[in-house]
Design a protein around this motif. Sequence first.
Motif, PDB file in Angstrom:
ATOM      1  N   ALA A  16       0.818  -1.222   0.000  1.00  0.00           N
ATOM      2  CA  ALA A  16       0.000   0.000   0.000  1.00  0.00           C
ATOM      3  C   ALA A  16       0.846   1.264   0.000  1.00  0.00           C
ATOM      4  O   ALA A  16       0.379   2.331   0.396  1.00  0.00           O
ATOM      5  N   GLY A  17       2.100   1.150  -0.423  1.00  0.00           N
ATOM      6  CA  GLY A  17       2.940   2.321  -0.611  1.00  0.00           C
ATOM      7  C   GLY A  17       3.412   3.008   0.647  1.00  0.00           C
ATOM      8  O   GLY A  17       3.946   4.126   0.577  1.00  0.00           O
ATOM      9  N   GLY A  18       3.255   2.359   1.824  1.00  0.00           N
ATOM     10  CA  GLY A  18       3.667   3.027   3.056  1.00  0.00           C
ATOM     11  C   GLY A  18       4.097   2.059   4.134  1.00  0.00           C
ATOM     12  O   GLY A  18       3.843   0.853   4.045  1.00  0.00           O
ATOM     13  N   SER A  19       4.737   2.589   5.161  1.00  0.00           N
ATOM     14  CA  SER A  19       5.218   1.749   6.255  1.00  0.00           C
ATOM     15  C   SER A  19       4.117   1.458   7.272  1.00  0.00           C
ATOM     16  O   SER A  19       3.815   0.302   7.564  1.00  0.00           O
ATOM     17  N   PHE A  20       3.495   2.518   7.818  1.00  0.00           N
ATOM     18  CA  PHE A  20       2.471   2.344   8.843  1.00  0.00           C
ATOM     19  C   PHE A  20       1.068   2.639   8.320  1.00  0.00           C
ATOM     20  O   PHE A  20       0.099   2.005   8.748  1.00  0.00           O
ATOM     21  N   ALA A  49      -0.911  -1.375   5.177  1.00  0.00           N
ATOM     22  CA  ALA A  49       0.460  -0.938   4.932  1.00  0.00           C
ATOM     23  C   ALA A  49       1.464  -2.020   5.324  1.00  0.00           C
ATOM     24  O   ALA A  49       1.112  -3.106   5.806  1.00  0.00           O
ATOM     25  N   THR A  50       2.726  -1.714   5.142  1.00  0.00           N
ATOM     26  CA  THR A  50       3.801  -2.699   5.229  1.00  0.00           C
ATOM     27  C   THR A  50       3.889  -3.380   6.581  1.00  0.00           C
ATOM     28  O   THR A  50       4.007  -4.609   6.666  1.00  0.00           O
ATOM     29  N   ALA A  97      15.610  -1.299   2.018  1.00  0.00           N
ATOM     30  CA  ALA A  97      16.156  -0.328   1.082  1.00  0.00           C
ATOM     31  C   ALA A  97      15.171   0.794   0.752  1.00  0.00           C
ATOM     32  O   ALA A  97      15.596   1.934   0.496  1.00  0.00           O
ATOM     33  N   ASN A  98      13.869   0.495   0.775  1.00  0.00           N
ATOM     34  CA  ASN A  98      12.899   1.431   0.207  1.00  0.00           C
ATOM     35  C   ASN A  98      11.870   2.011   1.179  1.00  0.00           C
ATOM     36  O   ASN A  98      11.252   3.034   0.862  1.00  0.00           O
ATOM     37  N   SER A  99      11.664   1.368   2.308  1.00  0.00           N
ATOM     38  CA  SER A  99      10.596   1.813   3.196  1.00  0.00           C
ATOM     39  C   SER A  99      11.135   2.724   4.286  1.00  0.00           C
ATOM     40  O   SER A  99      12.181   2.439   4.889  1.00  0.00           O
ATOM     41  N   ARG A 100      10.419   3.805   4.552  1.00  0.00           N
ATOM     42  CA  ARG A 100      10.762   4.751   5.611  1.00  0.00           C
ATOM     43  C   ARG A 100       9.533   4.972   6.479  1.00  0.00           C
ATOM     44  O   ARG A 100       8.411   5.022   5.979  1.00  0.00           O
ATOM     45  N   TRP A 101       9.752   5.141   7.765  1.00  0.00           N
ATOM     46  CA  TRP A 101       8.637   5.339   8.682  1.00  0.00           C
ATOM     47  C   TRP A 101       7.984   6.693   8.454  1.00  0.00           C
ATOM     48  O   TRP A 101       8.666   7.697   8.274  1.00  0.00           O
ATOM     49  N   ASP A 102       6.671   6.697   8.493  1.00  0.00           N
ATOM     50  CA  ASP A 102       5.907   7.926   8.292  1.00  0.00           C
ATOM     51  C   ASP A 102       6.256   8.962   9.355  1.00  0.00           C
ATOM     52  O   ASP A 102       6.278  10.168   9.086  1.00  0.00           O
ATOM     53  N   GLU A 103       6.537   8.498  10.569  1.00  0.00           N
ATOM     54  CA  GLU A 103       6.737   9.397  11.709  1.00  0.00           C
ATOM     55  C   GLU A 103       7.955  10.286  11.559  1.00  0.00           C
ATOM     56  O   GLU A 103       7.902  11.481  11.833  1.00  0.00           O
ATOM     57  N   GLY A 104       9.088   9.714  11.122  1.00  0.00           N
ATOM     58  CA  GLY A 104      10.303  10.523  11.079  1.00  0.00           C
ATOM     59  C   GLY A 104      11.225  10.231   9.922  1.00  0.00           C
ATOM     60  O   GLY A 104      12.330  10.766   9.860  1.00  0.00           O
ATOM     61  N   GLY A 105      10.775   9.372   9.007  1.00  0.00           N
ATOM     62  CA  GLY A 105      11.590   9.064   7.838  1.00  0.00           C
ATOM     63  C   GLY A 105      12.732   8.112   8.082  1.00  0.00           C
ATOM     64  O   GLY A 105      13.606   7.954   7.226  1.00  0.00           O
ATOM     65  N   TYR A 120      13.257   1.530   7.641  1.00  0.00           N
ATOM     66  CA  TYR A 120      12.285   0.654   8.275  1.00  0.00           C
ATOM     67  C   TYR A 120      12.889  -0.182   9.398  1.00  0.00           C
ATOM     68  O   TYR A 120      12.345  -0.237  10.512  1.00  0.00           O
ATOM     69  N   TRP A 121      14.011  -0.835   9.139  1.00  0.00           N
ATOM     70  CA  TRP A 121      14.560  -1.765  10.118  1.00  0.00           C
ATOM     71  C   TRP A 121      15.351  -1.075  11.221  1.00  0.00           C
ATOM     72  O   TRP A 121      15.935  -1.745  12.070  1.00  0.00           O
ATOM     73  N   GLU A 122      15.327   0.255  11.252  1.00  0.00           N
ATOM     74  CA  GLU A 122      15.871   0.984  12.400  1.00  0.00           C
ATOM     75  C   GLU A 122      14.792   1.325  13.414  1.00  0.00           C
ATOM     76  O   GLU A 122      15.087   1.822  14.498  1.00  0.00           O
ATOM     77  N   GLY A 123      13.535   1.083  13.052  1.00  0.00           N
ATOM     78  CA  GLY A 123      12.443   1.275  13.982  1.00  0.00           C
ATOM     79  C   GLY A 123      11.900   2.685  14.001  1.00  0.00           C
ATOM     80  O   GLY A 123      12.465   3.618  13.424  1.00  0.00           O
ATOM     81  N   GLU A 124      10.777   2.812  14.692  1.00  0.00           N
ATOM     82  CA  GLU A 124      10.051   4.064  14.817  1.00  0.00           C
ATOM     83  C   GLU A 124      10.249   4.589  16.233  1.00  0.00           C
ATOM     84  O   GLU A 124      11.307   4.366  16.822  1.00  0.00           O
ATOM     85  N   VAL A 125       9.266   5.295  16.807  1.00  0.00           N
ATOM     86  CA  VAL A 125       9.406   5.806  18.173  1.00  0.00           C
ATOM     87  C   VAL A 125       8.468   5.119  19.158  1.00  0.00           C
ATOM     88  O   VAL A 125       8.768   5.075  20.352  1.00  0.00           O
ATOM     89  N   GLU A 126       7.345   4.586  18.685  1.00  0.00           N
ATOM     90  CA  GLU A 126       6.378   3.995  19.604  1.00  0.00           C
ATOM     91  C   GLU A 126       6.753   2.557  19.946  1.00  0.00           C
ATOM     92  O   GLU A 126       7.131   1.765  19.076  1.00  0.00           O
TER      93      GLU A 126
END
Length: 332
Positions: free
Chosen positions: A64-68, A87-88, A116-124, A127-133
Motif C-alpha cells: 500500500a505504498g507506506g510503512s504504517f 500498509a507494510t 532499502a525502500n521503506s521509511r517510517w511515516d513518523e520521522g523518515g 524501516y529496520w531501524e524502527g520508529e518511536v512507539e
Amino acid sequence: MPSTTDSGAVIDWLLDSDPSIRWQVMRDLTDAPEPAWQAERSKVETEGWGARLLSYQDEDGQWAGGSFVPANFDPREWKEQGQPWTATCFSLTQLREFGLDPASDRARRTVESIGANSRWDEGGQPYWEGEVEECINGRTVADGAYFGVDVSSIVDRLVGERQADGGWNCERANGSVRSSFHSTINVLEGLLGYERATGGTPQTRQARRSGEEYLLKRSLFRRLGTGEPADERFLLFLHPNRWRYDVLRALDYFRSSAMVTGADPDPRLGEAINHLRSRRLEDGTWPLDWSLPGRAWFDVNDGPGKPSRWVTLRAMRVLRWWERYGESGLQV
C-alpha cells in the motif's frame, strides 16, 4: 464446521482450511513429523492467504505504498472507517503469523527491499531501524527477528524504555509513567522473537521477565489496585489482534515463551485458562468475538459471533500445553 465436541472432529475442521493454519495444526496439535509440517508450511508462499497477501505487494517491497499507513492516506478515513491495516508493517506481521518461510527467496527479497525502500511515516527512519512507539517497535522486532534481520538497535532501545512497573507504554514519550497491556504484549512478543533467533542477552531476558511479571501480577487482565478487569474487551477474543491485547494472545505468548525457555506454566495463568475453557462452544470450537474496523486486504475469519479457526487453533494449543504440564506445573 464440526458437529461434535470430539477434538478429532475439531482438528479435522481446522485441517480443512488454509495452509497457514494447517501447518500449525500439524506441528502444535497432531505432533506431525517436522518434514510433514514443513512441507505444508512451504505452501504458504504459493497458496491461500499467504499467496494472496504477497500478490498485493508493491514492486518496491512495500504494501500500500507506506510503512504504517497507506500512501496518500487521509486522516479522515481513520476517524470515519477505522485505522487502515494494509500498509507494510501490518502485512509483514500477518505473513509472520501465516508462517511464510523466512528462508525462502521471496521472504529474503521482501525484507531486503523493505530495508532499502521503506521509511517510517513518523520521522523518515529506515524501516529496520524502527520508529518511536513501543508498540510499533515491538512488532518490528518480532517481524525482523523472524525474517532474519538484525534488529538489535531497536531491542536496545526497548530495553531502555521500560516503565518502573516492569512493562511498556506507547504514551511514555507523552509523559505516561504506567505500563499498558497493549504495549507490553507487543514488546514481549518482539523480545521473545529476538531471544529465539539470537539467544538474547542478559538485559533482554531480564526485561522480558519484568514484562511477564507485569501481566502475571494482574492475572493477565485485572487492575493491580482494584482487581477489576482493566478492560472488559481483554476477555473477548479478537483476530487479527494487530496491536490489541486480549487474554488469549497473552496465553499464547506464555506458551511460546515456555517453548523457548523450558519453563513450567505459571500458576497465575490459571484464571485466564479457566476463562478460556469457559468460552468453548458446544461443538468444541471457539468464537471470534469481535474484529477491528478499518481497511484490510481480506478477511481470514467468518465474522464475529461465528467459530474461528484462528481463535480455535490458539486456544487448543494453549490448553494442550497447560494440560500437558498440569496446573501445578508438574508434568502429568
